[in-house]
Design an enzyme around this catalytic site. Sequence first.
Site, PDB file in Angstrom:
ATOM      1  N   GLY A 190      -7.433 -27.020  -3.444  1.00 13.81           N
ATOM      2  CA  GLY A 190      -8.814 -26.973  -4.115  1.00 13.81           C
ATOM      3  C   GLY A 190     -10.113 -27.250  -3.246  1.00 13.81           C
ATOM      4  O   GLY A 190     -11.023 -27.917  -4.020  1.00 13.81           O
ATOM      5  N   VAL A 191     -10.018 -26.778  -2.249  1.00 10.49           N
ATOM      6  CA  VAL A 191     -11.465 -27.778  -0.989  1.00 10.49           C
ATOM      7  C   VAL A 191     -11.891 -26.770  -0.071  1.00 10.49           C
ATOM      8  O   VAL A 191     -11.050 -25.314  -0.469  1.00 10.49           O
ATOM      9  CB  VAL A 191     -10.741 -28.740  -0.176  1.00 10.49           C
ATOM     10  N   HIS A 225       0.726  -1.516  -0.324  1.00 13.80           N
ATOM     11  CA  HIS A 225      -0.083   0.015  -0.413  1.00 13.80           C
ATOM     12  C   HIS A 225       0.660   1.167   0.034  1.00 13.80           C
ATOM     13  O   HIS A 225       0.492   2.163  -0.432  1.00 13.80           O
ATOM     14  CB  HIS A 225      -1.255   0.280   1.118  1.00 13.80           C
ATOM     15  N   GLY A 251       4.205   6.256   7.963  1.00 12.07           N
ATOM     16  CA  GLY A 251       4.679   6.839   7.247  1.00 12.07           C
ATOM     17  C   GLY A 251       5.982   5.453   7.873  1.00 12.07           C
ATOM     18  O   GLY A 251       7.239   5.545   7.587  1.00 12.07           O
ATOM     19  N   ASN A 252       4.715   4.672   8.646  1.00 11.94           N
ATOM     20  CA  ASN A 252       6.092   3.921   9.783  1.00 11.94           C
ATOM     21  C   ASN A 252       5.899   2.755   8.584  1.00 11.94           C
ATOM     22  O   ASN A 252       6.845   2.049   8.803  1.00 11.94           O
ATOM     23  CB  ASN A 252       5.662   3.758  10.885  1.00 11.94           C
ATOM     24  N   SER A 253       4.984   2.668   8.041  1.00 10.02           N
ATOM     25  CA  SER A 253       4.267   0.930   6.761  1.00 10.02           C
ATOM     26  C   SER A 253       5.452   1.151   5.975  1.00 10.02           C
ATOM     27  O   SER A 253       6.264   1.418   5.556  1.00 10.02           O
ATOM     28  CB  SER A 253       3.346   1.875   5.654  1.00 10.02           C
ATOM     29  N   ILE A 292     -13.452 -25.848   3.706  1.00  9.57           N
ATOM     30  CA  ILE A 292     -12.700 -25.418   5.034  1.00  9.57           C
ATOM     31  C   ILE A 292     -13.301 -25.445   6.160  1.00  9.57           C
ATOM     32  O   ILE A 292     -14.168 -23.810   5.871  1.00  9.57           O
ATOM     33  CB  ILE A 292     -11.408 -26.331   5.277  1.00  9.57           C
ATOM     34  N   ASP A 300      -0.108  -7.408   1.683  1.00 13.22           N
ATOM     35  CA  ASP A 300       0.501  -5.825   1.155  1.00 13.22           C
ATOM     36  C   ASP A 300       2.022  -6.508   1.352  1.00 13.22           C
ATOM     37  O   ASP A 300       2.459  -5.509   1.847  1.00 13.22           O
ATOM     38  CB  ASP A 300       0.202  -5.498   2.599  1.00 13.22           C
TER      39      ASP A 300
END
Length: 500
Positions: A291-292, A132, A233-235, A294, A162
């Site tokens: 492919g299940v 992001h 800003g820490n992201s 659950i 992310d």
Amino acid sequence: MPQNMPQTTTTPDQPMTGKVPEAANANAPVGTGASQGQGRQTGPDSFADVVAAVSPAVVNITTTAVVSRPVQQGPAFPEGSPFSDLFRDFGIPGPGRRGDSPFGGPMQQERSTALGSGFVISSDGFIVTNNHVIDGADEIEIEFYSGARLPAKLVGTDPTTDIAVLKVQADKPLPFLKFGDSDAARVGDWVLALGNPLGQGLSASSGIISAKSRALTGTYDDFIQTDAAINRGNSGGPLFNMQGEVVGVNTAILSPNGGSIGIGFSMASNVVSKVVDQLREFGETRRGWLGVKIQDVTPDIANSLGLAAEKGAMVTDVPAGPAADAGVQAGDVITRFAGGEVADTRDLVRRVADAPVGEAVDVTVQRAGKPVDLKITLGRRELADADERGEGEERGDPQSQQGDAVLGMTLSRLTPDLAARLRLPENSKGLVVEDVDAKSDAAAKGLQPGDVIVEAGQKPVATLGDLRGRVAEAKEAGRQSVLLLIRRGGEPRFLALSID
């Protein structure tokens, strides 16, 4: 909610780690001191050595992008005047107003700037940050601890976790960091967050690990919660242990006002490192696909199946895919995957995602009270068919012929006409829920009119007699509940209803 948030003496080809101050007591663990009084563990005297060692590999990221803004129209009033407030309340742009105009109108393009953080993970210039932070950017600039600036190119992104990987071209090898083992980190351990909060430049904040294995919104979430101050800003910045290893990537905060209140989240390094390896190699992620569909094994479900513990992942549906090809059936409980026990659905999802695409893995399911060993060749999650979600079903017609009551539900046999109204295949069989007693266990478990019961006790049901027979069998087996497979809105789900 996510918030946007090299001078060294180390050898360039070796990752940077912090030299932890020597413990005051020989029996104290590395990174802590021991008090002279009762031998209690205390925090480090200072984080300065770690900060000095790792700072050269932490970077500030500036992105720019072209965005569309509504052109200001109508009268202009000074900001703060009563007229300005009036226009704002009714959504009419005033001086300096930005955002989408609710009335449409002409738009103008502007360049927008955003700030974030990141860190170097290799001497040749690969950099990790949040997706992001760089999403939608057409220019990305990296500012190093030394003040040098370099343009960066996007290598690949994974919106699911992310995470994004960037690349810069430098004249000489860059100082870099290494990932630590986030699974080994403990609640209560000291951690250090570095980044560029609110565009103030490199800043350090410390705290402890408040919790682990937090799930926010994503399928593959594995967040470390920390009270180290994390702000916009820490992201994308790193979360360090006291050995100077990256144990998390600062991603989100929980806040009513956009500022730190001591609840921050960092994506665990053991998740990030796998994503980064794939982005560097392929430019995209390549996750395994079983492919299940659950769900977790609840105590009621475990009791109805005679399972010794509430572990594993219960299969609710098996659309066309690898699992169907290998013989997995709805109602199976996946207990082992690739040689390891399956704790719950989150555990299975992560392990499948980490497994190599196109390779066969050993899977054990519990079926009819016995273990069944299967070998399944995994597909690729990103290429799975979009129609896996299925078509929605409509609720049953309240005017349909009313049936008898069983387990607190008024049920009717699924006729071809009713199946057509519910958009089910003509040959569909089952029982349609028409009403639910508000005092029943069925109501407590969330059954609703329009739900279709297709199995009971892991056997198909087409009539009320079938359902009563399954209930009787469960009672004879000494069980307190019977397992039902229902379909609602195209989605299958198992529920265990009390038969006492």
